[in-house]
Motif scaffolding. Structure first.
Motif, mmCIF file in Angstrom:
data_model
loop_
_atom_site.group_PDB
_atom_site.id
_atom_site.type_symbol
_atom_site.label_atom_id
_atom_site.label_comp_id
_atom_site.label_asym_id
_atom_site.label_seq_id
_atom_site.Cartn_x
_atom_site.Cartn_y
_atom_site.Cartn_z
ATOM 1 N N ARG A 1 21.379 0.993 -2.400
ATOM 2 C CA ARG A 1 20.415 1.525 -3.373
ATOM 3 C C ARG A 1 19.024 0.925 -3.154
ATOM 4 N N GLN A 2 18.972 -0.372 -2.841
ATOM 5 C CA GLN A 2 17.690 -1.005 -2.577
ATOM 6 C C GLN A 2 17.031 -0.413 -1.338
ATOM 7 N N LEU A 3 17.832 -0.108 -0.312
ATOM 8 C CA LEU A 3 17.276 0.499 0.891
ATOM 9 C C LEU A 3 16.666 1.866 0.583
ATOM 10 N N VAL A 4 17.389 2.673 -0.191
ATOM 11 C CA VAL A 4 16.888 4.009 -0.530
ATOM 12 C C VAL A 4 15.637 3.911 -1.389
ATOM 13 N N ASN A 5 15.595 2.967 -2.314
ATOM 14 C CA ASN A 5 14.425 2.820 -3.185
ATOM 15 C C ASN A 5 13.208 2.324 -2.415
ATOM 16 N N GLN B 1 18.376 -10.997 1.222
ATOM 17 C CA GLN B 1 18.678 -9.919 2.164
ATOM 18 C C GLN B 1 17.353 -9.399 2.716
ATOM 19 N N LEU B 2 17.326 -9.154 4.025
ATOM 20 C CA LEU B 2 16.123 -8.644 4.678
ATOM 21 C C LEU B 2 16.284 -7.147 4.905
ATOM 22 N N LEU B 3 15.388 -6.360 4.321
ATOM 23 C CA LEU B 3 15.383 -4.917 4.502
ATOM 24 C C LEU B 3 14.310 -4.547 5.521
ATOM 25 N N SER B 4 14.698 -3.727 6.494
ATOM 26 C CA SER B 4 13.775 -3.288 7.535
ATOM 27 C C SER B 4 13.733 -1.771 7.541
ATOM 28 N N GLY B 5 12.542 -1.225 7.787
ATOM 29 C CA GLY B 5 12.423 0.219 7.838
ATOM 30 C C GLY B 5 11.166 0.645 8.559
#
Length: 480
Positions: free
Chosen positions: A63-67, A95-99
């Protein structure tokens, strides 16, 4: 050979690694391909994760990735290094989110490929991995200059917290100003505190004139460690390419875009398993063939030995025939010698047995001694009782084959001995005879005395002489 597709501000570039290093190639690649992006839309976000486990944690991170990256499928979540406790390892708090928010540009480049996609990684991710080297400071600016841009990644406690691509020219003053502008942004965002601390800067590329410009702004330029086989590559992007072909964590492409590569890897795994099963089968069959071959060799050896014995037997029978004696008669003689002579008790055995019993005490002697060899149908001790003993008719016909010997003798006891003494003597002799190996006692005067004597008998009730009869089935041995 390994091929990397670099997607940057200048367009698409294909690089292939050979023995001479990375070489630029024209056209789409064949086989498998790794993709490295160098775009302004790359982002690294460090988020806090509550203490969740299993499916709940996976759903929260998804959910955090989509947001955070709603407009691109090129995104991933990577757990940051946890503490030493088991709870922190099972559920890391960060947590590390990459995009990369350039989905259309990346997808267009992938659609033009016939090669299987291994994965997509951003330059920001790869620079952060290089900056996490233990020989470098824990808080560090990693800078990669481009032709018309400057890639900046900042690491705090060896974890990336910011990545940006600044459109800036080549003059050192402009590059130093952009790095200082990034530092001020971190201070204003309270990621760093305002202080007089001098932060280190690692520049992967040409840094002429940059050291003085950074020193004037309170920052220090540090030298790069050795990341690969060469300390200073001609193009620092090659260090990123060497890292990406190892397929590090943080791959951004969705699973559907990688289906061809995953299918190839699954096929290779299936082929590997089939090859392993085939190898195991061949090994088992080879072992069985080897065992069969050994058994055949053993059979041939035994057949050869059997033939050799047959020839020796024929030669032996031929030599026997020269003496006018048939082999059957010779075998009968040998069998007779074994059964009648070798295994038959001798007269010396019987005399030695009786003499040993008689000589134990003074005043007694043997008045009669009889020794004879019996035929297979002749029972032992079938003669008339000589007196003084009871013939055990139930045992007289016991016979177990061979050529047993009958031994009987009369013993005169010492005169003047008491009834009790004579009874003890008879019982002792009978017990000693019964304990001798190969002896079967068939006529026992001690047993006759036990059955016939009364408790109030006088000394005259016990005879002065006694007779024994026994059968020797083999050479008499000593009593145990």
């Amino acid at each position: 050979m390994k091929t990397v597709l670099h997607i940057g501000l200048g367009g698409l570039e294909y690089w292939r690694k050979s023995r001479g290093g990375w070489q630029a190639v024209a056209g789409a690649a064949q086989g498998a391909i790794w993709v490295v992006t160098d775009l302004a839309e790359e982002s690294l976000i460090d988020i806090a994760v509550p203490r969740l486990f299993g499916r709940d944690r996976a759903h929260f991170v998804a959910r955090q990735l989509v947001n955070r990256f709603p407009d691109t499928p090129f995104r991933s979540a990577t757990p940051l290094p946890a503490g030493a406790s088991l709870m922190e390892r099972l559920a890391p708090a960060r947590q590390l989110l990459s995009g990369v928010d350039a989905a259309q540009r990346i997808q267009s480049a992938l659609d033009a490929q016939s090669a299987a996609l291994v994965g997509v990684w951003s330059s920001s991710q790869l620079l952060a991995r290089l900056g996490q080297d233990r020989s470098l400071p824990s808080e560090l600016f990693v800078v990669l200059p481009g032709s018309r841009s400057l890639r900046i990644v900042f690491l705090k406690n060896r974890q990336p917290v910011l990545a940006r691509l600044a459109p800036v020219g080549a003059p050192p003053a402009e590059q130093a100003a952009e790095i200082v502008r990034t530092l001020r942004h971190l201070e204003n965002s309270r990621i760093l505190e305002h202080s007089l601390r001098r932060y280190p800067v690692l520049v992967l590329g040409a840094a002429a004139g940059l050291e003085a410009a950074l020193a004037a702004q309170g920052m220090d330029l540090i030298s790069a460690p050795k990341f690969g086989p060469r300390a200073t590559p001609p193009d620092w992007r090659f260090a990123l390419f060497d890292l990406v072909v190892t397929s590090p964590r943080g791959q951004l492409a969705p699973r559907g875009a990688r289906s061809a590569f995953l299918a190839q890897r699954l096929a290779r795994a299936a082929y590997g398993g089939a090859a392993l099963c085939l190898s195991a089968t061949l090994w088992f069959v080879g072992a069985q063939l080897h065992a069969t071959e050994d058994a055949q060799h053993e059979r041939d050896r035994l057949q050869y030995r059997f033939g050799q014995l047959q020839r020796e037997l024929g030669e032996t029978e031929a030599r026997i025939g020269r003496f006018d004696v048939t082999p059957a008669l010779l075998r009968q003689v040998v069998s007779l010698n074994a059964s009648e002579l070798v295994d038959t008790p001798t007269l010396a055995d019987g005399m030695r047995l009786v003499a040993d019993l008689v000589g134990r005490e003074d005043g007694r002697y043997v008045s009669r001694f009889q020794w004879q060899r019996l035929s297979s149908a002749q029972p032992a001790c079938a003669q008339v009782d000589h007196g003084g003993g009871t013939k055990l008719t139930g045992l007289s016909a016991v016979h177990d084959g061979g050529s047993p010997v009958e031994l009987s003798f009369d013993l005169e006891l010492a005169e003047g001995s008491s009834n009790r003494s004579r009874a003890r003597t008879l019982a002792g002799i009978s017990t000693s005879l019964a304990q001798v190996r190969g002896v079967t006692l068939l006529q026992d005067p001690a047993r006759s005395l036990d059955h016939g004597a009364l408790s109030n008998s006088t000394d005259d009730d016990t005879p002065q002489g006694a007779s024994w009869c026994l059968r020797l089935a083999g050479p008499a041995g000593a009593s145990p």
